[in-house]
Design a protein around this motif. Structure first.
Motif, short mmCIF file in Angstrom:
data_model
loop_
_atom_site.label_atom_id
_atom_site.label_comp_id
_atom_site.label_asym_id
_atom_site.label_seq_id
_atom_site.Cartn_x
_atom_site.Cartn_y
_atom_site.Cartn_z
N ASP A 27 0.07 -1.05 0.28
CA ASP A 27 0.24 -0.27 0.17
C ASP A 27 1.21 1.26 0.06
OD1 ASP A 27 -2.85 -0.77 1.83
OD2 ASP A 27 -2.15 -1.45 -0.49
N PRO A 28 2.03 1.53 1.12
CA PRO A 28 2.80 2.39 0.73
C PRO A 28 3.75 3.16 -0.84
CG PRO A 28 2.75 1.42 2.74
CD PRO A 28 2.23 0.85 1.64
N VAL A 29 3.49 2.13 -1.36
CA VAL A 29 4.41 2.40 -2.84
C VAL A 29 3.29 2.55 -4.17
CG1 VAL A 29 6.36 1.49 -2.01
CG2 VAL A 29 4.69 0.06 -3.51
N LYS A 30 1.75 1.73 -3.28
CA LYS A 30 1.00 2.16 -4.61
C LYS A 30 0.31 3.82 -5.63
CE LYS A 30 -1.94 -1.90 -3.11
NZ LYS A 30 -2.89 -2.15 -3.00
N GLY A 31 0.80 3.92 -6.95
CA GLY A 31 -0.43 5.08 -6.97
C GLY A 31 1.75 6.05 -7.18
N ARG A 32 2.31 5.09 -6.97
CA ARG A 32 4.42 5.63 -7.49
C ARG A 32 5.01 5.13 -7.72
NH1 ARG A 32 6.95 7.07 -2.99
NH2 ARG A 32 6.29 5.46 -0.87
N PHE A 33 5.22 4.06 -7.31
CA PHE A 33 6.35 2.69 -8.35
C PHE A 33 5.40 1.79 -9.48
CE2 PHE A 33 9.55 2.17 -3.65
CZ PHE A 33 8.97 3.66 -3.82
N THR A 34 6.43 1.90 -10.01
CA THR A 34 5.89 0.54 -11.39
C THR A 34 6.80 -0.58 -11.41
OG1 THR A 34 4.54 2.62 -11.66
CG2 THR A 34 4.84 0.27 -13.54
N ILE A 35 5.91 -1.32 -11.17
CA ILE A 35 7.18 -3.07 -11.41
C ILE A 35 7.09 -3.36 -12.29
CG2 ILE A 35 5.96 -4.41 -10.63
CD1 ILE A 35 8.18 -5.60 -9.70
N SER A 36 7.47 -3.56 -13.44
CA SER A 36 7.62 -4.10 -15.13
C SER A 36 9.13 -5.21 -15.43
CB SER A 36 7.76 -2.82 -16.11
OG SER A 36 8.99 -2.47 -16.07
#
Length: 125
Positions: free
Chosen positions: A61-70
Protein backbone atom coordinates in the motif's frame (compact mmCIF):
# COMPACT_ATOMS: atom_id res chain seq x y z
CA UNK A 1 19.26 -18.08 -11.18
CA UNK A 2 21.55 -15.15 -10.50
CA UNK A 3 20.15 -11.69 -9.93
CA UNK A 4 21.97 -8.37 -10.06
CA UNK A 5 20.21 -5.25 -8.85
CA UNK A 6 21.38 -1.78 -9.83
CA UNK A 7 20.23 1.81 -10.12
CA UNK A 8 20.28 2.90 -6.52
CA UNK A 9 21.69 6.18 -5.33
CA UNK A 10 20.91 9.46 -3.64
CA UNK A 11 17.75 11.26 -4.70
CA UNK A 12 15.83 14.22 -3.31
CA UNK A 13 12.39 13.81 -1.86
CA UNK A 14 9.81 14.11 -4.59
CA UNK A 15 12.24 12.84 -7.18
CA UNK A 16 12.35 9.64 -9.21
CA UNK A 17 14.63 6.69 -9.56
CA UNK A 18 14.56 3.56 -11.69
CA UNK A 19 15.96 0.32 -10.38
CA UNK A 20 16.94 -2.56 -12.62
CA UNK A 21 17.51 -6.21 -11.94
CA UNK A 22 19.34 -8.36 -14.46
CA UNK A 23 18.76 -12.09 -14.30
CA UNK A 24 20.61 -15.05 -15.67
CA UNK A 25 18.99 -18.28 -16.75
CA UNK A 26 16.95 -19.41 -19.71
CA UNK A 27 13.77 -19.85 -17.70
CA UNK A 28 13.60 -16.32 -16.31
CA UNK A 29 10.41 -15.65 -18.26
CA UNK A 30 8.63 -18.37 -16.27
CA UNK A 31 9.19 -16.79 -12.85
CA UNK A 32 7.27 -14.36 -10.76
CA UNK A 33 9.65 -11.58 -9.80
CA UNK A 34 9.55 -9.22 -6.89
CA UNK A 35 11.16 -6.23 -5.23
CA UNK A 36 11.69 -6.04 -1.49
CA UNK A 37 13.35 -3.41 0.66
CA UNK A 38 15.00 -3.19 4.02
CA UNK A 39 15.44 0.04 5.92
CA UNK A 40 18.03 0.38 8.69
CA UNK A 41 16.86 -1.33 11.83
CA UNK A 42 13.79 -2.79 10.16
CA UNK A 43 12.82 -6.10 8.68
CA UNK A 44 12.88 -6.68 4.96
CA UNK A 45 9.46 -6.00 3.44
CA UNK A 46 7.62 -6.66 0.23
CA UNK A 47 7.39 -3.79 -2.24
CA UNK A 48 6.04 -5.14 -5.53
CA UNK A 49 5.76 -8.24 -7.68
CA UNK A 50 5.07 -9.02 -11.32
CA UNK A 51 3.82 -12.18 -12.96
CA UNK A 52 5.86 -14.10 -15.49
CA UNK A 53 4.10 -12.39 -18.41
CA UNK A 54 4.06 -8.95 -16.85
CA UNK A 55 0.28 -8.79 -17.04
CA UNK A 56 -0.30 -8.93 -13.31
CA UNK A 57 1.30 -6.80 -10.63
CA UNK A 58 0.97 -6.34 -6.90
CA UNK A 59 2.13 -3.54 -4.63
CA UNK A 60 2.36 -2.81 -0.96
CA UNK A 61 0.00 0.00 0.00
CA UNK A 62 2.64 2.66 0.83
CA UNK A 63 3.99 2.62 -2.76
CA UNK A 64 0.75 2.25 -4.72
CA UNK A 65 0.39 5.01 -7.26
CA UNK A 66 4.07 5.97 -6.95
CA UNK A 67 6.01 2.82 -7.91
CA UNK A 68 5.67 0.71 -11.03
CA UNK A 69 7.14 -2.73 -11.50
CA UNK A 70 7.72 -4.06 -14.99
CA UNK A 71 9.74 -6.66 -16.82
CA UNK A 72 11.34 -7.29 -20.17
CA UNK A 73 11.66 -11.01 -20.71
CA UNK A 74 13.67 -10.52 -23.88
CA UNK A 75 16.31 -8.78 -21.79
CA UNK A 76 15.96 -10.99 -18.71
CA UNK A 77 15.29 -7.93 -16.60
CA UNK A 78 12.81 -6.37 -14.26
CA UNK A 79 12.49 -2.74 -13.27
CA UNK A 80 11.10 -0.65 -10.47
CA UNK A 81 10.19 2.89 -11.44
CA UNK A 82 9.94 4.94 -8.27
CA UNK A 83 8.29 8.36 -8.44
CA UNK A 84 7.40 10.93 -5.79
CA UNK A 85 9.99 9.44 -3.49
CA UNK A 86 9.65 10.02 0.23
CA UNK A 87 12.17 9.94 3.05
CA UNK A 88 10.62 6.69 4.25
CA UNK A 89 11.50 5.02 0.94
CA UNK A 90 15.15 5.05 1.99
CA UNK A 91 16.27 1.43 2.07
CA UNK A 92 18.29 -1.25 0.41
CA UNK A 93 16.21 -2.67 -2.41
CA UNK A 94 16.42 -6.33 -3.39
CA UNK A 95 15.07 -8.15 -6.39
CA UNK A 96 13.96 -11.73 -5.97
CA UNK A 97 12.61 -14.64 -7.98
CA UNK A 98 9.76 -16.97 -7.10
CA UNK A 99 10.47 -20.07 -9.19
CA UNK A 100 7.61 -22.18 -7.83
CA UNK A 101 5.22 -21.51 -10.69
CA UNK A 102 2.50 -20.62 -8.18
CA UNK A 103 -0.18 -18.55 -9.91
CA UNK A 104 -0.83 -16.03 -7.15
CA UNK A 105 1.61 -13.18 -6.68
CA UNK A 106 3.07 -13.76 -3.27
CA UNK A 107 4.38 -11.21 -0.82
CA UNK A 108 6.20 -13.34 1.75
CA UNK A 109 9.98 -13.38 1.62
CA UNK A 110 10.06 -17.12 2.20
CA UNK A 111 8.25 -17.73 -1.10
CA UNK A 112 11.14 -16.23 -3.07
CA UNK A 113 14.09 -18.53 -3.50
CA UNK A 114 16.64 -16.43 -5.36
CA UNK A 115 17.83 -12.98 -4.33
CA UNK A 116 19.98 -10.25 -5.72
CA UNK A 117 22.60 -8.44 -3.66
CA UNK A 118 20.63 -5.25 -3.09
CA UNK A 119 21.01 -1.66 -4.19
CA UNK A 120 20.84 1.29 -1.79
CA UNK A 121 18.34 4.07 -2.32
CA UNK A 122 18.67 7.13 -0.11
CA UNK A 123 16.05 9.84 -0.23
CA UNK A 124 17.13 13.19 1.15
CA UNK A 125 15.10 16.21 2.17
Amino acid sequence: VQLQASGGGLVQAGGSRRLSCAASGRTFSQYTMGWFRQAPGKEREFVASVSWSGSRTSYTDPVKGRFTISRDNAKNAIYLQMNSLKLEDTATYYCAADTSGFYELRTAMAMYDYWGQGTQVTVSS
